[in-house]
Design an enzyme around this catalytic site. Structure first.
Site, short mmCIF file in Angstrom:
data_model
loop_
_atom_site.label_atom_id
_atom_site.label_comp_id
_atom_site.label_asym_id
_atom_site.label_seq_id
_atom_site.Cartn_x
_atom_site.Cartn_y
_atom_site.Cartn_z
N SER A 31 14.79 21.29 -19.53
CA SER A 31 15.88 20.38 -18.63
C SER A 31 14.93 19.26 -18.15
O SER A 31 13.80 19.52 -17.48
CB SER A 31 16.41 21.04 -17.61
OG SER A 31 16.98 22.07 -18.24
N HIS A 62 20.11 18.28 -22.78
CA HIS A 62 19.19 18.57 -23.85
C HIS A 62 19.50 17.86 -24.88
O HIS A 62 20.41 18.24 -25.55
CB HIS A 62 19.28 19.98 -24.04
CG HIS A 62 18.93 21.01 -22.85
ND1 HIS A 62 18.01 22.15 -22.95
CD2 HIS A 62 19.30 21.05 -21.62
CE1 HIS A 62 18.00 22.76 -22.02
NE2 HIS A 62 18.79 22.28 -21.13
N HIS A 84 19.49 28.56 -26.07
CA HIS A 84 19.49 29.44 -25.01
C HIS A 84 20.45 30.63 -25.60
O HIS A 84 21.60 30.31 -26.17
CB HIS A 84 20.09 28.91 -23.80
CG HIS A 84 19.26 27.79 -23.23
ND1 HIS A 84 19.59 26.30 -23.58
CD2 HIS A 84 18.18 27.71 -22.29
CE1 HIS A 84 18.54 25.54 -23.06
NE2 HIS A 84 17.98 26.44 -22.07
N TYR A 86 22.63 32.09 -23.53
CA TYR A 86 23.97 31.80 -22.80
C TYR A 86 24.89 30.74 -23.66
O TYR A 86 25.86 30.81 -23.49
CB TYR A 86 23.79 31.23 -21.41
CG TYR A 86 23.21 29.90 -21.19
CD1 TYR A 86 23.90 28.78 -21.71
CD2 TYR A 86 21.93 29.71 -20.77
CE1 TYR A 86 23.17 27.32 -21.41
CE2 TYR A 86 21.32 28.43 -20.56
CZ TYR A 86 21.86 27.26 -20.86
OH TYR A 86 21.39 26.12 -20.84
N GLU A 87 24.23 30.39 -24.69
CA GLU A 87 24.92 29.21 -25.69
C GLU A 87 25.78 30.02 -26.70
O GLU A 87 26.57 29.45 -27.20
CB GLU A 87 24.14 28.23 -26.09
CG GLU A 87 23.56 27.15 -25.30
CD GLU A 87 22.72 26.14 -26.03
OE1 GLU A 87 23.08 25.25 -26.53
OE2 GLU A 87 21.44 26.38 -25.89
N ALA A 114 12.71 24.59 -16.45
CA ALA A 114 12.92 24.32 -15.03
C ALA A 114 13.47 25.51 -14.82
O ALA A 114 14.43 26.41 -15.36
CB ALA A 114 14.10 23.24 -15.23
N MET A 212 16.56 30.57 -17.44
CA MET A 212 17.37 31.33 -18.50
C MET A 212 16.84 31.08 -20.05
O MET A 212 17.47 31.15 -20.71
CB MET A 212 18.66 30.59 -18.68
CG MET A 212 19.61 30.56 -17.14
SD MET A 212 20.95 29.57 -17.16
CE MET A 212 21.11 29.50 -15.24
N SER A 213 15.62 30.72 -19.75
CA SER A 213 14.87 30.40 -21.16
C SER A 213 13.62 31.06 -21.45
O SER A 213 13.20 32.08 -20.69
CB SER A 213 14.95 28.90 -21.24
OG SER A 213 13.81 28.33 -20.29
N ASN A 236 14.36 24.29 -7.22
CA ASN A 236 15.34 24.47 -6.24
C ASN A 236 14.36 25.87 -5.43
O ASN A 236 14.21 26.51 -5.98
CB ASN A 236 16.83 25.03 -6.65
CG ASN A 236 16.95 25.52 -7.89
OD1 ASN A 236 16.73 25.28 -8.97
ND2 ASN A 236 17.33 26.93 -7.61
N HIS A 248 23.44 22.17 -11.22
CA HIS A 248 22.73 21.71 -12.37
C HIS A 248 22.24 20.25 -12.38
O HIS A 248 21.21 19.95 -12.82
CB HIS A 248 23.76 21.84 -13.63
CG HIS A 248 23.34 21.49 -14.92
ND1 HIS A 248 22.17 22.05 -15.58
CD2 HIS A 248 23.30 20.32 -15.69
CE1 HIS A 248 21.74 21.67 -16.42
NE2 HIS A 248 22.62 20.58 -16.64
N1 HPA Z 1 18.64 29.74 -11.56
C1 HPA Z 1 18.18 29.78 -13.04
N2 HPA Z 1 18.03 29.07 -13.73
C2 HPA Z 1 17.62 27.90 -13.13
C3 HPA Z 1 17.60 27.65 -11.69
C4 HPA Z 1 18.05 28.79 -10.87
O1 HPA Z 1 17.87 28.78 -9.66
N3 HPA Z 1 17.03 26.49 -11.60
C5 HPA Z 1 16.73 25.85 -12.58
N4 HPA Z 1 17.28 26.57 -13.85
#
Ligand code: HPA
Length: 273
Positions: A31, A62, A84, A86-87, A114, A212-213, A236, A248
């Protein structure tokens, strides 16, 4: 030939017939990290939607393109955007592009993502060198019949993140004057971001960052004997994620900003390979 090997062969043939070439190196951009691709001399470009047998990326931010080019005098494939769990894909589908790149010569993989910081000392915008991972995705790309053409049934993950490349990454960051954090990446399935208790859980089990990747791609690369180095942009910080929550939009914004720092490190790293 297995069904997978046959499909991979068809994809490789298509790419070669349309201007792609063999590469020693591949880079996966997560990302907001698209900028890293801007410095490469791109010779061929394929939207994922046009590549036979490739899954299709559905996430905003993406772009979903496979690029072939040159960077620091090296032949490189760049995945701009990735697939991913989740997709809705299985992890076998998620790692399909890597099976293809392996058959096109890939020996080294640079992965980026990320991630949310779970180490309380990490700040938004930090870059973390991934030392190890924990797979909490409810799947494994190697599940099912082993594909002998690609690797063994029970591959070791003891050095999934190649020690020499970890050293080179540290050196590259130091020479660039960029402070690199280090730690363990934990993959959760998403797409919901973590609850405060879940961020805490990731920390308790030894995670410094959560996302998530990446883990599927690293498992597949390791299975194929490909050397790996990985970086997370911490988008974050823990305390804020646990109080106000992460969004996001914020993830993409911080990844875009910190992407330049990471590009600098990666470019230097590639020169050293
Ligand atoms: N959690 C999961 N995936 C992420 C996060 C998060 O806080 N930040 C960026 N991708």
């Amino acid at each position: 030939m297995s069904e997978l090997a046959q499909k991979v062969k068809e994809t490789v043939n298509f790419l070669r017939e349309n201007g792609a070439f063999d590469v020693e190196l591949a880079l996966i951009l997560g990302s907001g990290l698209g900028k890293v691709a801007e410095v490469a001399k791109i010779k061929a470009e394929f939207p994922y939607t046009k590549i036979p047998h490739f899954p299709v990326s559905t996430v905003k931010g993406h772009e979903g393109k496979l690029l072939f080019g040159e960077l620091s005098g090296k032949k490189i494939a760049i995945m701009k955007g990735r697939f991913h769990f989740y997709e809705g894909y299985t992890l076998k589908e998620v790692v399909y592009p890597l099976r293809v790149l392996f058959k096109m010569g890939m020996k080294t993989l640079i992965v980026t993502n990320a991630a949310g910081g779970t180490n309380p000392y990490f700040e938004a915008g930090d870059i973390m060198l991934i030392l190890d991972h924990i797979n909490l995705l409810p799947d494994n790309p190697l599940r099912g019949k082993n594909e002998e053409e690609f690797g063994p049934r029970f591959p070791s993950m003891a050095k999934a993140y190649t020690p020499e490349l970890i050293q080179l990454a540290r050196k590259s960051a130091e020479e660039s004057g960029i402070h690199l954090k280090e730690g363990v990446y934990v993959a959760l399935q998403g797409p919901s971001l973590e609850t405060p208790a879940e961020y805490n859980f990731v920390r308790l089990i030894g995670g410094d960052a959560v996302g998530m990747s990446t883990v599927p791609e690293v498992i597949a690369a390791s299975h194929m004997g490909v050397k790996v180095v990985g970086f997370s942009i911490i988008t974050n910080a823990l305390r804020k994620s646990q109080t106000e929550g992460a969004t996001h939009e914020e993830v993409v914004e911080i990844a875009n900003k910190a992407g330049e720092k990471l590009s600098t490190i990666i470019l230097r790293l590639i020169e050293k390979l």
